[in-house]
Design an enzyme around this catalytic site. Structure first.
Site, PDB file in Angstrom:
ATOM      1  N   TYR A   1       0.803  -1.221   0.000  1.00 11.99           N
ATOM      2  CA  TYR A   1       0.000   0.000   0.000  1.00 11.99           C
ATOM      3  C   TYR A   1       0.839   1.276   0.000  1.00 11.99           C
ATOM      4  CZ  TYR A   1      -3.036   3.762   1.589  1.00 11.99           C
ATOM      5  OH  TYR A   1      -3.681   4.962   1.697  1.00 11.99           O
TER       6      TYR A   1
ATOM      7  N   ASP B   1      -8.294  -3.453  -1.478  1.00 11.13           N
ATOM      8  CA  ASP B   1      -9.414  -2.619  -1.883  1.00 11.13           C
ATOM      9  C   ASP B   1      -8.943  -1.366  -2.622  1.00 11.13           C
ATOM     10  OD1 ASP B   1      -8.519  -2.283   1.017  1.00 11.13           O
ATOM     11  OD2 ASP B   1      -9.454  -0.349   0.650  1.00 11.13           O
TER      12      ASP B   1
ATOM     13  N   LYS C   1     -11.574  -9.065   5.168  1.00 16.16           N
ATOM     14  CA  LYS C   1     -12.173  -7.753   5.411  1.00 16.16           C
ATOM     15  C   LYS C   1     -12.707  -7.205   4.106  1.00 16.16           C
ATOM     16  CE  LYS C   1     -11.129  -3.101   6.831  1.00 16.16           C
ATOM     17  NZ  LYS C   1      -9.945  -2.260   6.743  1.00 16.16           N
TER      18      LYS C   1
HETATM   19  C1  B12 Z   1     -10.045   6.962  -4.712  1.00 19.38           C
HETATM   20  C2  B12 Z   1     -10.083   7.564  -3.345  1.00 19.38           C
HETATM   21  C3  B12 Z   1      -8.959   7.370  -2.534  1.00 19.38           C
HETATM   22  C4  B12 Z   1      -7.722   6.612  -2.986  1.00 19.38           C
HETATM   23  C5  B12 Z   1      -6.829   7.576  -3.767  1.00 19.38           C
HETATM   24  C6  B12 Z   1      -5.978   6.866  -4.763  1.00 19.38           C
HETATM   25  C7  B12 Z   1      -5.305   7.827  -5.646  1.00 19.38           C
HETATM   26  N1  B12 Z   1      -4.158   7.444  -6.077  1.00 19.38           N
HETATM   27  O1  B12 Z   1      -5.824   8.890  -5.963  1.00 19.38           O
HETATM   28  C8  B12 Z   1      -7.140   6.173  -1.629  1.00 19.38           C
HETATM   29  C9  B12 Z   1      -7.764   4.843  -1.266  1.00 19.38           C
HETATM   30  C10 B12 Z   1      -5.650   6.052  -1.546  1.00 19.38           C
HETATM   31  C11 B12 Z   1      -7.732   7.242  -0.720  1.00 19.38           C
HETATM   32  C12 B12 Z   1      -7.202   7.571   0.478  1.00 19.38           C
HETATM   33  C13 B12 Z   1      -7.732   8.534   1.319  1.00 19.38           C
HETATM   34  N2  B12 Z   1      -8.875   9.221   1.151  1.00 19.38           N
HETATM   35 CO1  B12 Z   1      -9.909   9.099  -0.391  1.00 19.38          CO
HETATM   36  N3  B12 Z   1     -11.205   8.834  -1.673  1.00 19.38           N
HETATM   37  C14 B12 Z   1     -11.223   8.283  -2.878  1.00 19.38           C
HETATM   38  C15 B12 Z   1     -12.595   8.346  -3.532  1.00 19.38           C
HETATM   39  C16 B12 Z   1     -13.239   6.993  -3.298  1.00 19.38           C
HETATM   40  C17 B12 Z   1     -12.650   8.654  -5.027  1.00 19.38           C
HETATM   41  C18 B12 Z   1     -11.887   9.883  -5.492  1.00 19.38           C
HETATM   42  C19 B12 Z   1     -11.693   9.745  -6.964  1.00 19.38           C
HETATM   43  O2  B12 Z   1     -10.749   9.116  -7.390  1.00 19.38           O
HETATM   44  N4  B12 Z   1     -12.635  10.267  -7.783  1.00 19.38           N
HETATM   45  C20 B12 Z   1     -12.589  10.125  -9.219  1.00 19.38           C
HETATM   46  C21 B12 Z   1     -11.932  11.350  -9.873  1.00 19.38           C
HETATM   47  C22 B12 Z   1     -11.838  11.154 -11.380  1.00 19.38           C
HETATM   48  O3  B12 Z   1     -12.749  12.451  -9.588  1.00 19.38           O
HETATM   49  P1  B12 Z   1     -12.227  13.849  -9.003  1.00 19.38           P
HETATM   50  O4  B12 Z   1     -11.103  13.635  -8.075  1.00 19.38           O
HETATM   51  O5  B12 Z   1     -13.385  14.609  -8.565  1.00 19.38           O
HETATM   52  O6  B12 Z   1     -11.594  14.557 -10.292  1.00 19.38           O
HETATM   53  C23 B12 Z   1     -12.405  15.135 -11.288  1.00 19.38           C
HETATM   54  C24 B12 Z   1     -12.706  16.605 -11.048  1.00 19.38           C
HETATM   55  O7  B12 Z   1     -12.818  16.944  -9.704  1.00 19.38           O
HETATM   56  C25 B12 Z   1     -11.621  17.344 -11.759  1.00 19.38           C
HETATM   57  N5  B12 Z   1     -10.345  17.550 -11.133  1.00 19.38           N
HETATM   58  C26 B12 Z   1      -9.802  17.002 -10.026  1.00 19.38           C
HETATM   59  N6  B12 Z   1      -8.574  17.493  -9.840  1.00 19.38           N
HETATM   60  C27 B12 Z   1      -8.322  18.352 -10.838  1.00 19.38           C
HETATM   61  C28 B12 Z   1      -7.228  19.146 -11.128  1.00 19.38           C
HETATM   62  C29 B12 Z   1      -7.257  19.967 -12.237  1.00 19.38           C
HETATM   63  C30 B12 Z   1      -6.098  20.812 -12.523  1.00 19.38           C
HETATM   64  C31 B12 Z   1      -8.397  20.005 -13.065  1.00 19.38           C
HETATM   65  C32 B12 Z   1      -8.410  20.874 -14.220  1.00 19.38           C
HETATM   66  C33 B12 Z   1      -9.478  19.223 -12.779  1.00 19.38           C
HETATM   67  C34 B12 Z   1      -9.441  18.398 -11.666  1.00 19.38           C
HETATM   68  O8  B12 Z   1     -11.441  16.536 -12.888  1.00 19.38           O
HETATM   69  C35 B12 Z   1     -11.585  15.145 -12.559  1.00 19.38           C
HETATM   70  C36 B12 Z   1     -12.282  14.472 -13.691  1.00 19.38           C
HETATM   71  O9  B12 Z   1     -13.554  14.997 -13.865  1.00 19.38           O
HETATM   72  C37 B12 Z   1     -13.284   9.489  -2.721  1.00 19.38           C
HETATM   73  C38 B12 Z   1     -14.792   9.326  -2.514  1.00 19.38           C
HETATM   74  C39 B12 Z   1     -15.565   9.655  -3.748  1.00 19.38           C
HETATM   75  N7  B12 Z   1     -16.372   8.760  -4.233  1.00 19.38           N
HETATM   76  O10 B12 Z   1     -15.430  10.744  -4.299  1.00 19.38           O
HETATM   77  C40 B12 Z   1     -12.551   9.448  -1.393  1.00 19.38           C
HETATM   78  C41 B12 Z   1     -12.269  10.752  -0.587  1.00 19.38           C
HETATM   79  C42 B12 Z   1     -11.914  11.820  -1.617  1.00 19.38           C
HETATM   80  N8  B12 Z   1     -11.155  10.372   0.266  1.00 19.38           N
HETATM   81  C43 B12 Z   1     -11.243  10.965   1.388  1.00 19.38           C
HETATM   82  C44 B12 Z   1     -10.280  10.774   2.433  1.00 19.38           C
HETATM   83  C45 B12 Z   1     -10.571  11.507   3.738  1.00 19.38           C
HETATM   84  C46 B12 Z   1      -9.166   9.967   2.255  1.00 19.38           C
HETATM   85  C47 B12 Z   1      -8.097   9.773   3.319  1.00 19.38           C
HETATM   86  C48 B12 Z   1      -7.547  11.090   3.740  1.00 19.38           C
HETATM   87  C49 B12 Z   1      -8.621   8.931   4.482  1.00 19.38           C
HETATM   88  C50 B12 Z   1      -7.589   8.716   5.506  1.00 19.38           C
HETATM   89  N9  B12 Z   1      -7.518   9.616   6.467  1.00 19.38           N
HETATM   90  O11 B12 Z   1      -6.884   7.726   5.432  1.00 19.38           O
HETATM   91  C51 B12 Z   1      -7.049   8.856   2.610  1.00 19.38           C
HETATM   92  C52 B12 Z   1      -5.707   9.505   2.538  1.00 19.38           C
HETATM   93  C53 B12 Z   1      -5.444  10.257   1.278  1.00 19.38           C
HETATM   94  C54 B12 Z   1      -4.666  11.519   1.396  1.00 19.38           C
HETATM   95  N10 B12 Z   1      -3.552  11.629   2.115  1.00 19.38           N
HETATM   96  O12 B12 Z   1      -5.069  12.443   0.776  1.00 19.38           O
HETATM   97  C55 B12 Z   1     -12.459  11.822   1.542  1.00 19.38           C
HETATM   98  C56 B12 Z   1     -12.224  13.334   1.492  1.00 19.38           C
HETATM   99  C57 B12 Z   1     -13.211  14.024   2.438  1.00 19.38           C
HETATM  100  C58 B12 Z   1     -13.201  15.492   2.237  1.00 19.38           C
HETATM  101  N11 B12 Z   1     -14.159  15.995   1.448  1.00 19.38           N
HETATM  102  O13 B12 Z   1     -12.389  16.154   2.767  1.00 19.38           O
HETATM  103  C59 B12 Z   1     -13.369  11.243   0.416  1.00 19.38           C
HETATM  104  C60 B12 Z   1     -14.381  12.216  -0.175  1.00 19.38           C
HETATM  105  C61 B12 Z   1     -14.072  10.038   1.065  1.00 19.38           C
HETATM  106  C62 B12 Z   1     -14.832  10.401   2.327  1.00 19.38           C
HETATM  107  N12 B12 Z   1     -16.082  10.758   2.211  1.00 19.38           N
HETATM  108  O14 B12 Z   1     -14.297  10.350   3.422  1.00 19.38           O
HETATM  109  N13 B12 Z   1      -8.809   7.783  -1.237  1.00 19.38           N
HETATM  110  C1  LIG Z   2      -3.513  -0.778   3.972  1.00 18.31           C
HETATM  111  C2  LIG Z   2      -3.717   0.661   4.256  1.00 18.31           C
HETATM  112  N1  LIG Z   2      -2.840   1.356   4.966  1.00 18.31           N
HETATM  113  C3  LIG Z   2      -3.015   2.658   5.232  1.00 18.31           C
HETATM  114  C4  LIG Z   2      -4.129   3.336   4.814  1.00 18.31           C
HETATM  115  C5  LIG Z   2      -4.326   4.754   5.247  1.00 18.31           C
HETATM  116  O1  LIG Z   2      -3.453   5.646   4.697  1.00 18.31           O
HETATM  117  P1  LIG Z   2      -2.373   6.444   5.561  1.00 18.31           P
HETATM  118  O2  LIG Z   2      -1.189   5.568   5.566  1.00 18.31           O
HETATM  119  O3  LIG Z   2      -2.211   7.699   4.778  1.00 18.31           O
HETATM  120  O4  LIG Z   2      -2.919   6.673   6.918  1.00 18.31           O
HETATM  121  C6  LIG Z   2      -5.048   2.674   4.053  1.00 18.31           C
HETATM  122  C7  LIG Z   2      -6.212   3.408   3.513  1.00 18.31           C
HETATM  123  O5  LIG Z   2      -7.328   3.180   3.846  1.00 18.31           O
HETATM  124  C8  LIG Z   2      -4.862   1.305   3.771  1.00 18.31           C
HETATM  125  O6  LIG Z   2      -5.769   0.625   3.079  1.00 18.31           O
END
Ligand code: B12
Ligand SMILES: Cc1ncc(COP(=O)(O)O)c(C=O)c1O
Ligand code: B12
Ligand SMILES: Cc1ncc(COP(=O)(O)O)c(C=O)c1O
Lengths: 245, 523, 245, 523
Positions: free
Chosen positions: D269, D304, D376
């Site tokens: 991860y 996941d 899980k």
């Molecule tokens: C995928 C995801 C993850 C993945 C990310 C993987 C990765 N490499 O990106 C993983 C599992 C790692 C992750 C982790 C976390 N996540 Co997350 N994650 C999501 C999730 C499920 C989907 C986001 C996504 O990918 N959307 C798809 C993309 C295509 O959409 P988008 O980002 O909106 O982008 C579009 C537009 O916004 C725009 N856009 C976006 N950026 C930019 C930039 C530019 C320049 C332009 C022009 C356009 C643009 O264009 C895109 C295409 O249309 C959301 C929930 C959800 N369903 O939205 C939560 C969410 C975003 N995550 C959240 C959180 C809190 C986390 C964590 C912080 C949780 C934690 N404490 O461990 C962690 C840590 C991440 C961190 N340090 O930031 C929260 C944020 C809450 C908030 N509003 O503040 C959400 C909303 C879930 C929740 N309800 O709690 N996450």
């Molecule tokens: C295996 C694992 N480690 C850690 C995290 C949390 O991320 P962070 O290391 O930023 O706290 C996740 C996210 O849900 C995870 O799936």
């Protein structure tokens, strides 16, 4: 007609649904408090159609009713797209004929935000919603720095690469992190490069596109943005037709 | 098919024998009586439309005026047809319309013809009503053509949605929007008061409460709107209304004429839930079902309603008994199996442990007992609350159960069931719900196979056994006394009480009902 | 503390959810209109987190955000129960010792409303929520007239039976049918019997218990009412202790 | 058990052989390296707490300061233990704490002992760290006692809920409320920035973003609060945090000391989703897993997450491959099957036809391949939208699939997934959702039996076959190059890049890691 009201099942009925939690134990007093809040929100008459206690100190409510407010469509301010949508061929053509070199685009997630799927959707070849990302554009030179890039690092890299545009994504919004980070970004570029700073573009699902000026950046994109929109905007902002003409 | 249980064949046979025994005395009763509404339906089939501009603020239809005056002058024991067509055949009036106008003017003088005059009146009546039945036949053929052109919904269950603003002109765009969003059947619920009106309102109406008046014009407007949207969608969208209440026979006739496709029509609903007199109901029932049979209309019975007043687990067998009775009454009236939209519902208290599996058991029992009937399954209503989130989930599980147990017609539940009559957005969200379930879990039947002797199979047999026991008691006591004792929906309705009893008339020998005669002849 | 705000995940954050439909086609203008409405409801900042078109002319929205309103618990007016809850034995005892005859109670659904489950829950032996209905009370003489009873019919029957209390249920509320019917009821009894009219009690799931005076009746019961509450109220309203003392 | 498929035994054996082959080079690599965090964890186990009040605004823990200074003065190739306990054993400092203070004062002078001095330092280090491991053992016994006293949750799956306000004092009442409402496991998510901090913050914290800092004090406070509520409920409520990021080994140690019950802990991860250097990760992994094994902690792996960046249908087999690798790495580190909370998720686009059946197939594959692991299962996140109604329904179907396929730990989905970190009410509504599903449909497994050769069985075998093919490629190419090529979560991470690489050190012969030595000896 420019005045409308919410529509339940009849024109003008004004019906809305709302739900919220109040930090009060369940009971008639809590329901009264919920009705008071609904009234302040302009819901009149309001019906508390459901409530249940959460733990001992909180009550969750569902309220239905009619809002007295009118929505004036003429007064709606929309960030309407004020640039033409171009095809990749047109974008490439515009860069080639107007800039005579590749357009340098740099992307990143800043702060502690590690959500790269959004910026990847805009930049990566694969793209989004059936549109190829900016890497697909022959006349663009795209660098995607990934996530958790610090602002100073980004400023340094952008300067080194002579970036024409810097694209930044912000997905985490809790405690307005996205707004704070964007302001920091704008301030750092202003300070480091003044007038010669690259075009600053931010995006993320919870941004309000109307906030660009307020945040100190050139453009804000919201949820559902497609790469083509971004490419088209870059052309119109950096290479306006008049300049080429 | 995994959605079928292997039921104990002996029990099934016994259940149907008992239902036939229990129904027979009531069928005989229906044959011995007529009602004001049956007589008015005869006039409607013969083409009499419009209202008396003078009486009752212009709201009373001519058919009511004519039947009432005939009754006053000569009684209804012989039916309205003989006196009316005698008036025409004997030159007293040039047409049915003219008869009505004479009634309006107070100049009509009716008599019951005899001998040759009776024969002439009879011929004229049969010809006039026969013309109406031909229009009904035409509508049926037109439906068949349109279904052939546009096609049926691509899959079962058909998705059935309710529209109920009270205003036909708000209903129409909402119904069209629902059809575009995936509804296969649109039902326009009626205004709260209509079932106890002893006449059918006229014209396009905009003033219903929690429902829109059923009128011939509203039928026509909505059917036309759905024809438009059917052509647009390449899928024939069906229209439903309610042949129920004091005017059941007339509404059935209007539905046949205006090409409605399904009708709510239950043998006992009016008795139990509208306090309409039992005999009035059974007489009106038989007539309306014959019309539906002729019109190719699918009926929807109302067993779901029992579970809103009685407990869905304790009284599950009363649903089965009622379905068997409805089946018997329907077949006797000429309806075919494909027209029997027998009703049942997902109304078990969701906090009962295993509630979902109990629902599956009940749904599979119905499916297995009536393999060829287009069963109509109703969503949770009684245990829906203002918690619209929980309600949306419950509706999703209802949709899942409907799909798993191979139900034919799914009335889509609304998350706001306990709050308001459906909003535009409720209907749209409900359709998204059902679409998710059907798309995501479609085919899950392959993996669903309740084992013989397992929980579901055992529960289904328990209910079937209780149903047979109850039928034994009903055949012993009689159906009317059983209804009086509160057997269905724990609601007691004695045979000599209830609304509309004064509209029931014992037929005299020589009574003529040309509609029934023609319809029976064609069976 | 008497001032509270809605609670999302932090005290004072003011967070609420709302959904509604506007009669406008989907698009940026529609989202702007939704934000305008949210603003008028006091939601600031508001996020349109979801929208989709319904047909061509309507758009459904889900909005989240923080309301600026404060809820003042001290200002909440509650129809607090101002009579003691009695057991069936106590109720029977009170009637016996204070009235010296059976208390005559008549119930019905009026207008075109045919929903009898609610009034049955109050009156029938079976009762509701584990409490027996009024028919169970030895000292009450209960007549349940059922549904779709007209107001004149009810007045007539109540007069004939010398009812002490008339209990009326109204469940259908579309176009405020319940309020209209209740007002008609109150007017008819006033006109027919003046001061000597029976106690008028109405109930149903969408009534606001604070509306009794406004509707011209003595008491209004809302969703979840139990038979015991009604019996207790009847005793306190018709047979106040002082009178007996 | 209907939730098990009969998998092709040959394929299953081959898959495990290949996973072992693929993992071995990386396990060897882990043995050859140490990291700053492993060394700090050694000091933590030996009892060194607190921060340097002077350096970095008083936020930098003593363990960091000591390791950094040791590294500066003598390098880390021999580990931190020998120089540190040499200082103590040779009388240079009276205690570990005093060593730290000397580091703070700039007076510490470290050297790597040899001969008898080395042996004395070694003994002292083993004794000190051994005392820490005894505290870990004590915590494990205490957990066993409490589980015996209060009892385990009455049924599977265990209900797992997330709390994440950023403020431990808001988290505590919310966690208690969730437990009272039915949560069996509480996870406190960490602040967005923590995983890239190369130190563990200290004390009770109130300022996280979208999560609360993992600190020893926060662990203690939350565990105490849950002990309180466990006693109240008569059910032992488990606590989870994240042994992940640059401080993975230290957090594992703190979790062991403070009696956390489960830890998110994945072999890859950090590499994929935090861009942490692969070698750093694998070294830290092995150490942290040994601690978890010793502490009786259940780990939760992170497959996941792949499905949030890659497509859940196309890349389903990468989840299986990763589970097999995680299993191999875990067993090698001494974890037993009951401790392997292998992860997977319900992340198929819900508009894909048959999405629900595909989810069932994937979930059953995992269940059947790892019959004894407490799997899980994660809820939908990627395809959740702001349509909270649709989201609530989707979460309900996730709950149903989890129950039908016999998952062990169900992370409960929130309808506001796409909107905000969970509100109090979201968590409550989510628990109502899962309670409805488990109560209403519990036992439905009896009726659920996907036939061999049917859609579900076929799909599961397809994925298993693809997983074996991919494992063949990985064993051929090497795991590190495969990760560099973007095999998992379509994210490319070369072995010579990423954060924390400068904290990786090749061990010299004679390197001492007393913790690993003691833990390996006890296996
Ligand atoms: C995928 C995801 C993850 C993945 C990310 C993987 C990765 N490499 O990106 C993983 C599992 C790692 C992750 C982790 C976390 N996540 Co997350 N994650 C999501 C999730 C499920 C989907 C986001 C996504 O990918 N959307 C798809 C993309 C295509 O959409 P988008 O980002 O909106 O982008 C579009 C537009 O916004 C725009 N856009 C976006 N950026 C930019 C930039 C530019 C320049 C332009 C022009 C356009 C643009 O264009 C895109 C295409 O249309 C959301 C929930 C959800 N369903 O939205 C939560 C969410 C975003 N995550 C959240 C959180 C809190 C986390 C964590 C912080 C949780 C934690 N404490 O461990 C962690 C840590 C991440 C961190 N340090 O930031 C929260 C944020 C809450 C908030 N509003 O503040 C959400 C909303 C879930 C929740 N309800 O709690 N996450
Ligand atoms: C295996 C694992 N480690 C850690 C995290 C949390 O991320 P962070 O290391 O930023 O706290 C996740 C996210 O849900 C995870 O799936
Ligand atoms: C059961 C039911 C029926 C049954 C009624 C059977 C019967 N004999 O009562 C049947 C199937 C016949 C039926 C029919 C219709 N129904 Co209906 N029905 C319901 C349903 C599912 C439950 C109502 C109920 O029984 N609740 C349980 C009882 C115990 O609760 P209650 O009524 O709130 O009573 C409690 C309190 O309010 C209070 N109380 C109530 N009355 C009184 C009186 C006094 C004096 C006191 C002290 C207290 C008191 O005490 C009770 C115990 O706590 C609701 C939806 C829902 N889930 O709420 C729709 C609902 C009430 N029905 C509705 C409608 C529109 C109809 C129809 C008009 C539809 C149509 N056009 O055909 C028809 C026609 C009925 C008519 N003419 O009135 C709407 C009303 C919409 C509105 N707000 O205006 C609802 C809300 C459904 C909907 N969303 O559309 N219905
Ligand atoms: C069989 C049947 N008839 C009629 C109705 C409608 O009632 P009304 O006759 O008042 O229109 C229902 C209620 O849904 C019903 O189930």
């Amino acid at each position: 007609m420019s005045i409308v009201r919410p529509y339940g099942d009849t024109t003008g009925d004004g019906m809305v649904q709302t739900s919220f939690t109040l930090p009060v134990p369940p009971g008639p007093k809590a329901e009264g408090a919920a009705l008071q809040l609904a009234g302040k929100m302009g819901i009149h008459p309001a019906m508390v159609v459901h409530s249940h206690g959460i733990g001992t100190g909180f009550t969750f409510f569902v309220v239905y009713g009619s809002v007295t407010h009118l929505v004036d469509l003429d007064a709606v301010e929309v960030e309407e797209r004020d640039y033409p949508l171009l095809s990749p061929t047109e974008v490439n053509g515009a860069i080639k004929t107007r800039l005579h070199r590749k357009l340098v685009v740099m992307g990143a997630c800043i702060g502690t935000d590690a959500h790269t799927v959004g910026i990847d959707a805009i930049l990566n070849l694969k793209g989004f919603a059936g549109e190829k990302g900016l890497e697909y554009y022959r006349e663009m030179d795209v660098a995607n720095l990934g996530a958790q890039v610090t602002v100073p690092e980004l400023v340094g890299q952008a300067r080194a690469a002579r970036a024409d545009a810097v694209l930044v994504s912000q997905v985490v919004t809790q405690k307005d992190a996205h707004l704070r980070n964007t302001r920091e970004l704008a301030g750092a570029f202003r300070e480091a490069m003044g007038e010669s700073r690259p075009l600053l573009v931010v995006g993320g699902p919870r941004f309000d596109p109307a906030m660009a000026r307020d945040l100190g950046v050139d453009k804000v994109f919201g949820r559902g943005t497609t790469p083509g929109e971004v490419a088209s905007y870059l052309v119109s902002a950096l290479l306006p037709e008049e300049v080429a003409a | 098919m995994s959605a079928r249980l292997t039921l104990d064949a002996g029990l099934v046979t016994r259940a149907r024998e008992l239902a036939a025994l229990a129904a027979q005395p009531v069928i005989d009763l229906a044959g011995q009586h007529t009602t004001v509404s049956v007589e008015r339906a005869v006039l409607r089939l013969a083409g009499l439309e419009g209202t008396d501009p003078v009486t009752g603020e212009g709201e009373i239809p001519w058919v009511n005026r004519v039947v009432d005056v005939v009754r006053e002058q000569v009684g209804l024991e012989h039916g309205v047809a003989l006196p009316v067509w005698h008036a025409i055949a004997s030159g007293g009036a040039g047409s049915l319309q003219e008869v009505a106008e004479q009634v309006g003017a107070g100049t009509a003088r009716f008599e019951v013809p005899t001998g040759g005059a009776e024969e002439r009146a009879r011929e004229a009546a049969l010809a006039a009503v026969g013309a109406g039945l031909s229009r009904v036949d035409g509508a049926r053929r037109r439906r068949e053509e349109l279904v052939a052109t546009h096609g049926d919904p691509p899959r079962r269950p058909w998705i059935y949605l309710i529209v109920a603003t009270g205003d036909i002109y708000e209903d129409i765009p909402q119904a069209q929007a629902a059809a575009r969003a995936g509804a296969d059947v649109i039902a326009v619920i009626r205004s709260t008061g209509q079932s106890l009106l002893d006449y059918v309102p006229e014209g396009a109406t905009r003033t219903g409460y929690a429902g829109t008046y059923a009128t011939q014009e509203n039928f026509r407007l909505m059917r036309a709107a759905l024809d438009e949207v059917s052509a647009e969608l390449g899928r024939y969208v069906r229209l439903t209304n309610y042949a129920s209440g004091l005017c059941m026979p007339e509404i059935a006739a209007l539905a046949g004429l205006e090409r409605l496709d399904m009708m709510l029509n239950d043998a006992m609903y009016g008795i139990l839930f509208r306090d309409i007199n039992p005999i009035r109901t059974f007489v009106d029932q038989r007539f309306s079902r014959m019309v539906h049979a002729r019109a190719g209309i699918i009926i929807n019975t109302g067993e779901d309603n029992y579970l809103t007043t009685a407990d869905a687990v304790d009284e599950a067998h009363t649903v089965t008994v009622s379905q068997l009775l409805n089946e018997r009454f329907a077949r006797e009236a000429g309806l075919e199996d494909w027209q029997l939209g027998l009703g049942h519902a997902f109304e078990i208290n969701p906090t009962v442990p295993g509630s979902f599996r109990l629902e599956l058991a009940h749904a599979m029992l119905a499916r297995s007992l009536f393999p060829d009937a287009p069963l109509k399954w109703m969503p949770p209503t009684k245990h829906m609350t203002g918690d619209v989130f929980g309600g949306y989930l419950l509706d999703g599980f209802f949709n899942l159960a409907g799909m798993l147990t191979d139900q034919s017609i799914l009335l889509v539940g609304m998350m706001t069931e306990a709050v308001v009559t459906p909003w535009l957005s409720d209907r749209d969200l409900a359709l998204r719900n059902v679409r998710y379930v059907l798309d995501a879990a479609g085919g899950l039947g392959e993996d669903f196979s309740p084992p013989p002797g397992g929980f579901i199979d055992t529960r289904a047999h328990t209910v079937l056994g209780e149903a047979v026991d109850l039928l034994e008691r009903i055949t012993a006591d009689g159906l009317l006394p059983s209804i009086a004792q509160g057997t269905f929906g724990i609601t007691k309705r004695p045979a000599d009480r209830g609304k509309g009893l004064d509209g029931v008339v014992v037929k005299a020998p020589g009574h003529l009902d040309p509609a029934t005669e023609l319809m029976e002849a064609a069976l």
